[in-house]
Design an enzyme around this catalytic site. Structure first.
Site, mmCIF file in Angstrom:
data_model
loop_
_atom_site.group_PDB
_atom_site.id
_atom_site.type_symbol
_atom_site.label_atom_id
_atom_site.label_comp_id
_atom_site.label_asym_id
_atom_site.label_seq_id
_atom_site.Cartn_x
_atom_site.Cartn_y
_atom_site.Cartn_z
ATOM 1 N N GLY A 249 -5.840 8.899 11.052
ATOM 2 C CA GLY A 249 -4.910 9.264 9.997
ATOM 3 C C GLY A 249 -3.502 9.554 10.466
ATOM 4 N N PRO A 292 -7.801 6.236 15.778
ATOM 5 C CA PRO A 292 -6.547 5.672 15.252
ATOM 6 C C PRO A 292 -6.725 4.212 14.877
ATOM 7 C CG PRO A 292 -6.483 5.772 17.642
ATOM 8 C CD PRO A 292 -7.762 6.428 17.235
ATOM 9 N N GLY A 293 -6.060 3.797 13.815
ATOM 10 C CA GLY A 293 -6.074 2.394 13.411
ATOM 11 C C GLY A 293 -4.664 1.938 13.125
ATOM 12 N N ARG A 331 -0.148 -3.060 -0.787
ATOM 13 C CA ARG A 331 -0.040 -1.608 -0.593
ATOM 14 C C ARG A 331 0.972 -0.958 -1.537
ATOM 15 N NH1 ARG A 331 1.757 0.401 3.671
ATOM 16 N NH2 ARG A 331 0.536 2.319 3.569
ATOM 17 N N TYR A 335 -0.412 2.103 -3.927
ATOM 18 C CA TYR A 335 0.052 3.495 -3.827
ATOM 19 C C TYR A 335 1.507 3.624 -3.410
ATOM 20 C CZ TYR A 335 -2.836 2.329 0.318
ATOM 21 O OH TYR A 335 -3.479 1.681 1.349
ATOM 22 N N CYS A 362 1.471 -14.072 -10.626
ATOM 23 C CA CYS A 362 1.644 -13.935 -12.074
ATOM 24 C C CYS A 362 1.173 -12.544 -12.492
ATOM 25 C CB CYS A 362 0.850 -15.030 -12.784
ATOM 26 S SG CYS A 362 1.257 -15.149 -14.533
ATOM 27 N N TYR A 391 -3.338 -2.881 7.366
ATOM 28 C CA TYR A 391 -3.665 -2.918 5.941
ATOM 29 C C TYR A 391 -2.865 -3.943 5.151
ATOM 30 C CZ TYR A 391 -5.996 1.349 7.310
ATOM 31 O OH TYR A 391 -6.798 2.255 7.964
#
Length: 433
Positions: A249, A292-293, A331, A335, A362, A391
């Site tokens: 995170g 971690p990513g 993304r 959000y 569209c 992501y």
């Protein structure tokens, strides 16, 4: 000047990544195009690895959260760097298996693993399965016993931590689809059940409090809460758990004003919290896992587009359309994720225009960002959206039957395609005649 260390300018005033001209890359490979700097990925892996070794005395493991960006090339890099791998689906596990990723370094997460996925994990010898709920615990026990195996597990725990992030990416609070709650007593009840099972061996606990977090304090508090639970487990059952997985995170720099915590500072502070709490609660320091990513791959990537129509609506906004959109980067629509963008072929010029970067789908909500400061742009320019290594490819879709872009990886300035561009034939491959 830039949100990522791997970015720069060349003598032509073009944006570079890993020393390569992004305009040249767009001309060679076409757009939309994901570009990743492998050297930057490896530097991030090394930084995390060295921090864990320094502050936990070698008793820890960095595990890459592959949901951020999973393909064969990334799995190979992570394996070569000596990291573990966090997978959350049979597809991610299959990708890891396809490159021979060491199964003992795989952690299988997920809040609703299927029977087939658990069987595949057992058959491949996945080192750790992170159990999310009572149904999964009973199912895994039955599957393991029937195959003469014992699965090593962690329990995913909700520590009740406010991560100060978007509601959609906060996962440590009690109202979450993930994990077992401390407040209700279900986490301790799960421990009691697991201790008596023959098909599982409970090794420790896991938590993940959210994503894109810039503060250290929530991580420190999570460590204290989790160690407190481990002390309660020891007092109640006599079992001292061996592993504490603190999840991931860690935030990255999407905008110039973002100020993410350096990995080393995070590790030092959290290690201090672990040491203090273990001493106060009479625990041996557990083996520490972090996941971690985004912070490994996010800053290492960008996406290149070709600009199309520019629509200026006087007194309202200016739309700058590109040949990609929500299909390759959902993304913002999910959000309102912020990004920095620039005209790659005029990156040295000042940002004088405020635009809404619009995709080609569209869908009126197909936007990559609003109120974005950019250089003057016109049709045919190359537009770069920065810090898209995490992501973006992972969440890409074929909405409107648009093929997904390729991924080009750079290593010491040399480019190679690691994921090919989809064709129209790919789109109909699974259709029945």
């Amino acid at each position: 000047m830039f949100v990522s260390d791997c970015l720069g300018l060349n003598a032509l005033g073009h944006l570079t990544i890993g020393g390569r001209d992004t305009v040249e890359l767009a001309q060679t490979y076409g757009t939309p195009l994901y570009v990743m700097d492998e050297d930057e990925i490896r530097r991030a892996c090394e930084s995390y690895r060295e921090s864990v070794n320094r502050y936990y005395g070698g008793r820890g493991l960095v595990t890459y959260a592959s949901k951020a960006f999973c393909c064969k090339a990334v799995c190979r890099i992570v394996a070569e760097e000596g990291l573990g791998l966090d997978v959350v689906s049979g597809g991610e596990l299959y990708t890891a298996k396809s490159v021979g990723f060491p199964p003992e370094r795989i952690f299988f997460h997920g809040n609703n693993k299927t029977v087939q996925e658990l069987i595949e994990a057992l058959e491949y010898g996945v080192g750790t399965i992170v159990v999310d709920n009572f149904d999964e615990l009973m199912l895994l026990d039955q599957l393991a016993v029937s195959r003469g195996k014992v699965a090593e597990i962690l329990f995913r725990i909700k520590p009740g931590i406010d991560a100060h992030t978007h509601d959609f990416v906060r996962t440590g609070q009690i109202d979450s689809k993930f994990g077992l709650a401390l407040e209700t007593g279900e986490a301790m009840e799960a421990v009691r059940q697991a201790v008596g099972m023959k098909g599982v061996r409970l090794k420790g606990v896991h938590c993940h409090i959210g994503s894109q977090i810039f503060d250290i304090e929530p991580f420190e508090h999570a460590a204290e809460v989790m160690l407190g639970f481990m002390a309660d487990v020891k007092a109640e059952t006599g079992r001292e758990l061996e592993i504490l997985d603190l999840g991931g995170g860690f935030g990255i720099k999407y905008l110039p004003e973002h100020d993410p915590v350096q990995y080393d500072r995070y590790m030092q502070r959290v290690a201090g919290a672990v040491e203090r709490t273990c001493k106060a609660r009479g625990l041996r320091t557990p083996f520490i896992v972090i996941e971690p990513g985004r912070s490994i791959v996010g800053p290492a990537g960008l996406t290149l587009y070709t600009a199309g129509a520019v629509k200026e609506i006087p007194g309202v906004r200016t739309y700058l359309s590109v040949d990609g959109g929500m299909g390759d980067n959902p993304r913002y629509i999910l959000y309102q994720a912020p990004y920095e963008a620039m005209v790659a072929n005029r990156a040295a010029e000042p940002k004088t225009r405020t635009v809404t970067l619009a995709g080609r789908c569209c869908e009126s909500g197909d936007l990559i960002g609003e109120h974005m400061q950019m250089q003057e742009a016109r049709a045919g320019d190359i537009i770069a959206v920065l810090a898209t290594g995490a992501y973006n490819y992972a969440m890409a879709s074929n909405y409107n039957r648009i093929p997904r872009p390729p991924v080009v990886m750079l290593r010491e300035g040399r480019a190679r395609v690691v994921v090919r561009r989809e064709s129209y034939e790919d789109l109909v491959r699974n259709d029945e005649d």
